[in-house]
Write a protein that holds these residues in place. Structure first.
Motif, PDB file in Angstrom:
ATOM      1  N   PRO A   1      -9.244  42.656  -3.539  1.00 29.85           N
ATOM      2  CA  PRO A   1      -9.472  42.878  -2.216  1.00 29.85           C
ATOM      3  C   PRO A   1      -8.598  42.047  -1.466  1.00 29.85           C
ATOM      4  O   PRO A   1      -8.003  41.049  -1.939  1.00 29.85           O
ATOM      5  N   PRO A   2      -8.125  42.678  -0.383  1.00 32.75           N
ATOM      6  CA  PRO A   2      -6.875  42.034   0.720  1.00 32.75           C
ATOM      7  C   PRO A   2      -7.332  40.708   1.494  1.00 32.75           C
ATOM      8  O   PRO A   2      -6.646  40.018   1.938  1.00 32.75           O
ATOM      9  N   ASP A   3      -8.528  40.292   1.370  1.00 37.74           N
ATOM     10  CA  ASP A   3      -9.126  39.398   2.407  1.00 37.74           C
ATOM     11  C   ASP A   3      -8.823  38.043   1.862  1.00 37.74           C
ATOM     12  O   ASP A   3      -8.823  37.630   0.518  1.00 37.74           O
ATOM     13  N   GLU A   4      -8.899  37.028   2.821  1.00 35.25           N
ATOM     14  CA  GLU A   4      -8.333  35.666   2.423  1.00 35.25           C
ATOM     15  C   GLU A   4      -9.501  34.803   1.432  1.00 35.25           C
ATOM     16  O   GLU A   4      -9.118  34.052   0.652  1.00 35.25           O
ATOM     17  N   ILE A   5     -10.756  35.289   1.764  1.00 37.00           N
ATOM     18  CA  ILE A   5     -11.756  34.613   1.009  1.00 37.00           C
ATOM     19  C   ILE A   5     -11.415  34.779  -0.396  1.00 37.00           C
ATOM     20  O   ILE A   5     -11.715  33.907  -1.293  1.00 37.00           O
ATOM     21  N   PHE A   6     -11.513  36.117  -0.788  1.00 40.90           N
ATOM     22  CA  PHE A   6     -11.310  36.641  -2.262  1.00 40.90           C
ATOM     23  C   PHE A   6     -10.027  35.927  -3.015  1.00 40.90           C
ATOM     24  O   PHE A   6     -10.235  35.557  -4.037  1.00 40.90           O
ATOM     25  N   ALA A   7      -8.987  35.738  -1.952  1.00 40.48           N
ATOM     26  CA  ALA A   7      -7.710  35.386  -2.480  1.00 40.48           C
ATOM     27  C   ALA A   7      -8.023  33.947  -2.992  1.00 40.48           C
ATOM     28  O   ALA A   7      -7.434  33.409  -4.010  1.00 40.48           O
ATOM     29  N   ALA A   8      -8.712  32.921  -2.412  1.00 45.51           N
ATOM     30  CA  ALA A   8      -9.131  31.554  -2.627  1.00 45.51           C
ATOM     31  C   ALA A   8     -10.134  31.445  -4.007  1.00 45.51           C
ATOM     32  O   ALA A   8     -10.236  30.689  -4.522  1.00 45.51           O
TER      33      ALA A   8
ATOM     34  N   GLY B   1     -35.940  42.862  -8.549  1.00 43.18           N
ATOM     35  CA  GLY B   1     -36.247  43.609  -7.570  1.00 43.18           C
ATOM     36  C   GLY B   1     -35.471  43.475  -6.291  1.00 43.18           C
ATOM     37  O   GLY B   1     -36.119  43.707  -5.147  1.00 43.18           O
ATOM     38  N   THR B   2     -34.199  43.129  -6.342  1.00 42.25           N
ATOM     39  CA  THR B   2     -33.404  42.713  -5.248  1.00 42.25           C
ATOM     40  C   THR B   2     -32.119  43.587  -5.222  1.00 42.25           C
ATOM     41  O   THR B   2     -31.594  43.824  -6.295  1.00 42.25           O
ATOM     42  N   THR B   3     -31.711  43.936  -4.224  1.00 37.42           N
ATOM     43  CA  THR B   3     -30.447  44.553  -3.850  1.00 37.42           C
ATOM     44  C   THR B   3     -29.252  43.654  -3.862  1.00 37.42           C
ATOM     45  O   THR B   3     -29.657  42.859  -2.872  1.00 37.42           O
ATOM     46  N   TYR B   4     -28.389  43.828  -4.532  1.00 34.36           N
ATOM     47  CA  TYR B   4     -27.087  43.045  -4.421  1.00 34.36           C
ATOM     48  C   TYR B   4     -25.908  43.345  -4.028  1.00 34.36           C
ATOM     49  O   TYR B   4     -25.505  44.554  -4.519  1.00 34.36           O
ATOM     50  N   TRP B   5     -25.241  42.884  -3.019  1.00 28.63           N
ATOM     51  CA  TRP B   5     -24.163  43.361  -2.507  1.00 28.63           C
ATOM     52  C   TRP B   5     -22.752  42.784  -2.726  1.00 28.63           C
ATOM     53  O   TRP B   5     -22.697  41.534  -2.812  1.00 28.63           O
ATOM     54  N   GLY B   6     -21.695  43.140  -2.874  1.00 27.63           N
ATOM     55  CA  GLY B   6     -20.188  42.867  -3.002  1.00 27.63           C
ATOM     56  C   GLY B   6     -20.006  42.749  -1.497  1.00 27.63           C
ATOM     57  O   GLY B   6     -19.774  43.901  -0.657  1.00 27.63           O
ATOM     58  N   VAL B   7     -19.330  41.642  -0.941  1.00 24.76           N
ATOM     59  CA  VAL B   7     -18.771  41.396   0.352  1.00 24.76           C
ATOM     60  C   VAL B   7     -17.462  41.958   0.561  1.00 24.76           C
ATOM     61  O   VAL B   7     -17.063  41.862   1.840  1.00 24.76           O
ATOM     62  N   HIS B   8     -16.782  42.070  -0.476  1.00 21.79           N
ATOM     63  CA  HIS B   8     -15.344  42.469  -0.482  1.00 21.79           C
ATOM     64  C   HIS B   8     -14.969  43.868  -0.426  1.00 21.79           C
ATOM     65  O   HIS B   8     -15.932  44.834  -0.954  1.00 21.79           O
ATOM     66  N   ALA B   9     -13.897  44.411   0.253  1.00 23.48           N
ATOM     67  CA  ALA B   9     -13.555  45.663  -0.053  1.00 23.48           C
ATOM     68  C   ALA B   9     -12.586  45.760  -1.032  1.00 23.48           C
ATOM     69  O   ALA B   9     -11.388  45.199  -1.028  1.00 23.48           O
ATOM     70  N   PHE B  10     -12.958  46.611  -2.305  1.00 25.16           N
ATOM     71  CA  PHE B  10     -11.812  46.648  -3.321  1.00 25.16           C
ATOM     72  C   PHE B  10     -11.185  47.842  -3.424  1.00 25.16           C
ATOM     73  O   PHE B  10     -11.950  49.101  -3.163  1.00 25.16           O
ATOM     74  N   PRO B  11      -9.826  47.965  -3.523  1.00 26.44           N
ATOM     75  CA  PRO B  11      -9.254  49.283  -3.893  1.00 26.44           C
ATOM     76  C   PRO B  11      -9.396  49.689  -5.132  1.00 26.44           C
ATOM     77  O   PRO B  11      -9.016  49.002  -5.930  1.00 26.44           O
TER      78      PRO B  11
END
Length: 308
Positions: free
Chosen positions: A288-295, A164-174
């Protein structure tokens, strides 16, 4: 800004810092250590192809997934309302596999890898087993965006159920659709029955493992279902800063890609023997293009090697 570590912080340094914050427990994940492995099914919606041509999201498949509680401490109580809840899931077959990681807040706690390391190092416990409160306060004052996640969590009541929890992806995916059109999306996992939370009085009656106990009951009753949603971008949305939400994110257009139904508990070895690798994305969903995803790709592999 506060003094940050030298540029080009490595994923290995991040893993070490995550472990240090948790007290360096052996043979556990560096983050979201406490969790439960499950199996299920995915069924695509009729409109999935309008968003992505990815076979992972446009065809039915089995699902391997894991619910978890944030942090690197296996003994964290499910009643702790200061940590995230997580959900990792794998869709598709080996030829068209996508691993998606979502959590109970729509933002990350750091914008860059350097900032993430500094955030964690400020919270490493001292000889008394506690972090230096003044160091944390000073870092937060100089880097206010690193509190966006904590403020989101603090403003909400304790989740009553993993289901019963909504989960989010913090990254923007093309995402590229069947017509070859590409736009950014964010993933959101919405429980079919809506979010369920506890009051402070209700929370005090719960056991330290109540989320895990509740999960087993709800799976047996066939009550663990999530709609896999794609939040759709607008011009000017931030795609590089994962500490920021998109404007009006709660009210913007979204489309249902499909539905996940969790059907059984699974031996933890099925999830612990490998990793949910965020870099595994079938054609139609890009990195996603962000630095956190890349790592993350390297960090997850390093964490797996350490716990083995």
């Amino acid at each position: 800004m506060s003094e940050l570590p030298p540029p080009n912080t490595t994923p290995a340094a991040i893993v070490d810092a995550l472990k240090a914050v948790a007290g360096n427990p052996p043979k556990v994940r560096a983050s979201f250590a406490k969790g439960r492995c499950v199996r299920g099914t995915y069924t695509q919606s009729e409109s999935a192809g309008e968003i992505t041509r990815s076979p992972s999201f446009t065809r039915p498949s089995r699902v391997l997934a894991r619910f978890s509680v944030g942090g690197g401490n296996l003994k964290v109580a499910d009643t702790n309302n200061l940590v995230l809840r997580g959900f990792s899931f794998r869709l598709g077959d080996e030829a068209h596999r996508s691993d998606i990681l979502v959590e109970s807040a729509p933002v990350h706690f750091a914008r860059t890898l350097d900032q993430m390391l500094a955030f964690l190092e400020a919270r490493i416990p001292g000889a008394d087993g506690k972090p230096d409160a003044e160091k944390v306060k000073a870092f937060s004052a100089a880097n206010p965006e690193t509190l966006n996640q904590a403020h989101y969590i603090a403003a909400r009541r304790l989740p009553a159920s993993f289901a019963g929890t909504t989960y989010w992806g913090v990254h923007a995916f093309p995402a590229t659709n069947a017509a070859g059109e590409t736009r950014f999306i964010k993933f959101k996992l919405a429980p079919v029955g809506g979010d369920v939370t506890l009051s402070e009085d209700e929370a005090r009656t719960k056991s330290a493992d109540f989320l895990h106990e509740d999960l087993a009951r709800k799976i047996a009753a066939g009550e663990v279902r999530f709609n896999v949603m794609a939040l759709l971008d607008r011009p000017g949305d931030p795609t590089l800063d994962v500490t920021l939400r998109w404007p009006d994110e709660d009210k913007r257009e979204e489309m249902r890609l499909g539905t996940i139904v969790i059907t059984s508990l699974e031996a933890d070895d099925a999830c612990d023997g490998s990793i949910f690798n965020p870099a595994h994305l079938a054609d139609g969903i890009g990195h996603p293009p962000d630095e956190i995803f890349a790592a993350r790709r390297a960090a997850y592999a390093i964490s797996l090697a350490k716990r083995r």
